[in-house]
Design a protein around this motif. Sequence first.
Motif: not given
Length: 475
Positions: A368, A373-375
């Motif tokens: 962050d 932007t991460s999954d």
Amino acid sequence: MATVPNDHIIRILDSAIRVAPLQVEDNWRLQQVEAALSLVHLSGEKVVKIGEVFRSEVEKGIHEQPSSLQMENTYIPELPDGTEEGLFLALDLGGTNFRMILLELEHGKLIREEVKHYHIGEDMRIGCGEKLFDYLAECVSDFVKEQNLTGTTLPLGFTFSFPMIQKALDIGILVTWTKSFNCPSVVGRDAVQMLREAIHRRGDTHVEVVAVLNDTTGTLVQGAVLDSRTAIGLILGTGSNACYLERADKVQHWEVQRHGEKQVIIDIEWGAFGDNGVLDFVKTDYDRQVDQNSLIKNSFTFEKYISGKYMGEIVRVILQKLVKDGVVFNGKASEKLLTSGAFTTSFVSLIEQDTVDGVGNNTKDILDKLGLTSDEDDIEIVKYICEVVSNRAALLVSVCLAVLLKRMDRADVTIAVDGSLFKHHPRLKTWMNKYIKLLAPGKKFRLLLAEDGSGKGAGLVAAIALKLQKRFQET
Ligand code: ADP
Ligand code: MG
């Protein structure tokens, strides 16, 4: 002791060094990550080969044949023996901070320590050499006055953590400046003599510079006070280096008169291991890129695989490649991810902590913060990369330490270690213990945190220098 055949060690290593498999939902991503990391994983065979190359470079260096290892004689032939007494100064230049330290020793033990940090402005760091040394002498004088010791004769150990050629315990010729220093007129000159002259120019103290050393040597000497079995010093901080006690008769380079020394500390300068190409079989495209992004290119090959200044950067360039291939973060990089140095090695430690704990939000928080932007799969992939890169560093350090242990022929060796990477990485030490045990079977050793070798160690080396001076005068 019977030697264990290499193929046996390779087999054991291959199963021992395997990291936990990556767990992600998407099979395509899994395959892409594995392909990208395939060369970062070291095989047992490669590890054994690195050990053989290191052993050969050590041997060549000590015999003054061409080698990427400087194998510098430090002219420190003994360790503290508990007879060190009195007041000693240390001047520590070249680490994160510039400091003056006063140490009081009683029966070889530290009973008092006073420290003062000083700021060195950029004009000093990149200006004329005399000006820098005049400033160092000014700090010596300021500190001695503050301690009310202007009338006292004080021996000083000078920790000068830059590449130097030592011609005696108190002669250190600067080979090149590194870090944020660049005073061209000092290169090729004796840093001790320059400091002495500056102190004499002032003439307001009775400080005698008796020894020059670097943080690695200081760590070994400081470790010896904590544990008398200490015979190797190791730095895993911004940079990396190691030193060890060698038999004096094996050391060819000895510029001053010998006095029947049995042993001497050799400063390996292993950060440069591989600068002559002998480690090219380990080098990946990521390492080449890290090198290209670094301040001094085509040098400090080994250091760039393992040390705090570069480990985060390796992870960053791997992530950059995976973004480009659309494997992570939906194929979108952030400005920070594209900035060299933005992914620090302390991030690697924090992410590794998540893996060790099995839970934790460090990885997500870091991504962050980097604007990514991460999954769930991204998080697992980042954790996996940090693990593989850290594990490679642990293997590289361990195989070289194992070579030293085998070479030294001592029953029991303590390895004194300093540096924030070693201190803060959650499992470097555990891995090192495991790998060294495998690579130097039957050798008894332990890793001991010996903090502040560049400060305390310098005071102790000054005490040793004084003892030697007295002894040589008598004979
Ligand atoms: P120096 O090597 O300059 O004497 P240190 O031993 O304190 O100083 O090392 C500082 C370096 O250690 C930093 O530049 C960074 O690369 C690394 N480092 C700092 N904190 C951590 C951490 N938490 N985990 C891993 N590496 C760290
Ligand atoms: Mg340090």
